[in-house]
Motif scaffolding. Structure first.
Motif, PDB file in Angstrom:
ATOM      1  N   LYS A   9     -60.507  -8.199 -30.482  1.00 52.37           N
ATOM      2  CA  LYS A   9     -60.216  -8.397 -29.068  1.00 52.37           C
ATOM      3  C   LYS A   9     -58.745  -8.125 -28.765  1.00 52.37           C
ATOM      4  CE  LYS A   9     -63.912 -11.777 -28.285  1.00 52.37           C
ATOM      5  NZ  LYS A   9     -64.226 -13.183 -27.939  1.00 52.37           N
ATOM      6  N   ILE A  10     -57.845  -8.592 -29.642  1.00 49.26           N
ATOM      7  CA  ILE A  10     -56.422  -8.328 -29.427  1.00 49.26           C
ATOM      8  C   ILE A  10     -56.144  -6.839 -29.493  1.00 49.26           C
ATOM      9  CG2 ILE A  10     -54.128  -8.620 -30.439  1.00 49.26           C
ATOM     10  CD1 ILE A  10     -54.873 -11.407 -31.204  1.00 49.26           C
ATOM     11  N   LEU A  12     -58.244  -4.358 -28.991  1.00 48.84           N
ATOM     12  CA  LEU A  12     -58.833  -3.679 -27.834  1.00 48.84           C
ATOM     13  C   LEU A  12     -58.014  -3.925 -26.575  1.00 48.84           C
ATOM     14  CD1 LEU A  12     -62.676  -4.260 -28.372  1.00 48.84           C
ATOM     15  CD2 LEU A  12     -61.392  -2.144 -28.687  1.00 48.84           C
ATOM     16  N   LEU A  13     -57.568  -5.171 -26.398  1.00 50.94           N
ATOM     17  CA  LEU A  13     -56.800  -5.496 -25.191  1.00 50.94           C
ATOM     18  C   LEU A  13     -55.468  -4.745 -25.181  1.00 50.94           C
ATOM     19  CD1 LEU A  13     -56.547  -7.133 -22.615  1.00 50.94           C
ATOM     20  CD2 LEU A  13     -55.582  -9.002 -23.958  1.00 50.94           C
ATOM     21  N   SER A  14     -54.736  -4.793 -26.297  1.00 46.42           N
ATOM     22  CA  SER A  14     -53.455  -4.089 -26.341  1.00 46.42           C
ATOM     23  C   SER A  14     -53.656  -2.588 -26.238  1.00 46.42           C
ATOM     24  CB  SER A  14     -52.712  -4.438 -27.631  1.00 46.42           C
ATOM     25  OG  SER A  14     -53.502  -4.125 -28.771  1.00 46.42           O
ATOM     26  N   LEU A  16     -56.168  -1.116 -24.742  1.00 47.60           N
ATOM     27  CA  LEU A  16     -56.583  -0.821 -23.370  1.00 47.60           C
ATOM     28  C   LEU A  16     -55.391  -0.797 -22.426  1.00 47.60           C
ATOM     29  CD1 LEU A  16     -58.842  -0.398 -21.290  1.00 47.60           C
ATOM     30  CD2 LEU A  16     -59.044  -2.882 -21.115  1.00 47.60           C
ATOM     31  N   ILE A  17     -54.519  -1.811 -22.555  1.00 49.89           N
ATOM     32  CA  ILE A  17     -53.341  -1.854 -21.680  1.00 49.89           C
ATOM     33  C   ILE A  17     -52.450  -0.635 -21.918  1.00 49.89           C
ATOM     34  CG2 ILE A  17     -51.223  -3.134 -21.180  1.00 49.89           C
ATOM     35  CD1 ILE A  17     -52.763  -5.693 -21.778  1.00 49.89           C
TER      36      ILE A  17
END
Length: 490
Positions: A9-10, A12-14, A16-17
């Motif tokens: 999740k980390i 993917l989130l980083s 994605l941003i």
């Protein structure tokens, strides 16, 4: 890959941003690049057109201009430039390739002037030349009108159109945007390929960063996984580069220290209490046996003494189990390993069950010559605990079945009995100490809830395993596994 992974999740989130920022900035840069290139085209069209507007020119001039522009375009894929010129109110030149859909009359007239020749406030226009007569070079240059640019699709092509002029001439100069579009398409495709590569690098970097950031959590997890009765000394070293985790590590290490001390105290108390109780219980048993022997036959005293002796025997069995469990917790359960004929041991256990419950139907499938390297006393106690449960938790005239078989290099003992099922909630806790199943199953059966716990600890000490294989309304089955071999009978 686990989609619920915090690391994933980390990452993917980083990723994605970062990807959104790259895409957004790339789109902005693309728009800036597109506008800069378009401005360059506009300047080129403007310079080509306004250089021919300081005088009133005839149709021949514009024909020569178009020929010159075609020469400049050369063999490029674009069609170069096309012209439309109006002197006064008469069209004096129109390129042969002018698209029919481009209606020059629909373009609005220019009004504002620009440049060094622009009219000053109160200044009048130069006198117009007579029809067909050009302005003499001696006369001042004509003021130029501010051009307007726009894009139109016509004739299957895209045109960049500039409307320019002076007080007497209107020039519409259109440039084929084919080459421009190809150049921008090449730039766009190059950017998209580079963006894909960068996004892959960003994804990999985000995964590595997430892994690096969660390294203290991984270390904490590894330490927690090693926390057993023999692993309470585990500690996590503090870190110099991850100060944010040092507080968590410190709290965890303090908790482990307190837990280790509490567990050692509880283990020591259990072992000491069990050891200290053995002597008074043995003395009490001896005195009750003497009192029973001296009591009159069939007297109330003899019945009381006999009942008390049964309770003393039960207490001694509980104390012995607690002592063994405390030794197992402390890692001090000493095994006296020697070759054990497991087939013969199971046969003795079956005989005890038949004597204990003659009304039960006892079946067995015990091949001869199965040997294990084990502590005979402890292994027999584990088997007796399982067999005793199979007898106690059974229905009237029920079934108890013993099976002994070899699977690869493991020996499997399966003990099955009929009777009430163990509920799913109880199945998760049946190996806990002093835990007894629901009253419907255990209310009528005496016991302290230590038999299964002790049996499992004995099997773990032998590097084996004990688990509940099935329990429903028909049967309940426990499976014991231990390494062993088969010796053929002499």
């Amino acid at each position: 890959m686990n989609l619920n992974s915090f690391r994933l999740k980390i990452a993917l989130l980083s990723g994605l941003i970062t990807g959104l920022l790259l895409i957004g900035s790339g789109f902005g840069l693309w728009r800036i690049s597109y506008q800069l290139n378009l401005d360059h085209v506009d300047r080129e069209i403007r310079n080509l057109g306004q250089a021919n507007l300081d005088r009133v020119q005839g149709g021949e001039h514009w024909g020569r201009l178009e020929a010159a522009l075609k020469f400049v375009a050369g063999n490029r894929n674009s069609s170069g430039f096309i012209l439309w010129v109006k002197n006064y109110d008469q069209v004096v030149y129109q390129s042969p390739g002018w698209p029919a859909k481009l209606a020059p009359e629909s373009f609005h007239e220019l009004e504002n002037y620009e440049g060094p020749n622009a009219l000053k406030p109160g200044q009048s226009l130069p006198p117009p030349p007579r029809r067909g007569e050009q302005i003499s070079p001696k006369n001042p240059a004509l003021p130029l009108k501010f051009p307007e640019f726009f894009t139109r699709d016509a004739g299957g092509k895209t045109w960049r159109i500039a409307v320019m002029g002076n007080p007497y001439v209107t020039l519409i100069l259109a440039a084929d945007m084919g080459e421009f579009k190809e150049r921008m398409a090449t730039l766009r495709n190059t950017y998209l390929v580079a963006l894909a590569v960068v996004l892959l690098l960003v994804a990999g970097s985000a995964w590595l960063v997430a892994k690096r950031a969660l390294r203290p959590v991984a270390m904490l997890t590894q330490t927690v996984e090693q926390v057993t009765a023999q692993g309470l000394h585990q500690r996590i070293p503090t870190m110099t580069h991850e100060q944010e985790f040092n507080r968590l590590i410190t709290v965890f290490n303090d908790m482990m220290a307190r837990l280790e001390i509490s567990f050692q105290q509880a283990t020591r108390f259990s072992a000491d209490a069990s050891h200290e109780l053995k002597t008074p219980l043995a003395r009490l048993q001896m005195e009750l046996e003497q009192a029973l022997a001296s009591a009159p036959p069939d007297s109330p005293q003899q019945e009381i003494y006999s009942s008390l002796l049964d309770e003393i025997s039960r207490l001694k069995a509980i104390v012995q189990k607690l002592l063994l469990l405390s030794l197992a917790d402390a890692g001090h359960l000493q095994l006296q390993l020697q070759p054990v004929n497991l087939s013969a041991m199971l046969a003795n256990v079956i005989e005890d069950c038949q004597a204990q419950a003659p009304t039960l139907n006892i079946e067995s499938q015990i091949p001869p010559g199965i040997h294990v390297n084990a502590d005979p006393d402890l292994l027999e106690q584990a088997l007796q605990n399982l067999a005793s449960n199979a007898v106690k938790y059974n229905r009237n005239r029920g079934l108890v079945r013993f099976e002994l078989l070899m699977e690869a290099d493991q020996i499997v003992v399966r003990i099955t009995n009929t009777g009430p099922a163990i509920s799913p909630a109880d199945q998760e806790r049946i190996f806990e100490r002093f835990y007894r199943a629901d009253p419907a199953r255990s209310g009528r059966v005496e016991g302290a809830g230590l038999g299964l716990s002790l049996a499992r600890e004995i099997m773990l000490a032998h590097s084996g395993a004990l688990h509940l294989e099935a329990s429903d309304n028909r049967i309940t089955c426990f499976v014991m596994k231990i390494r062993g071999n088969r010796t053929l009978p002499q």
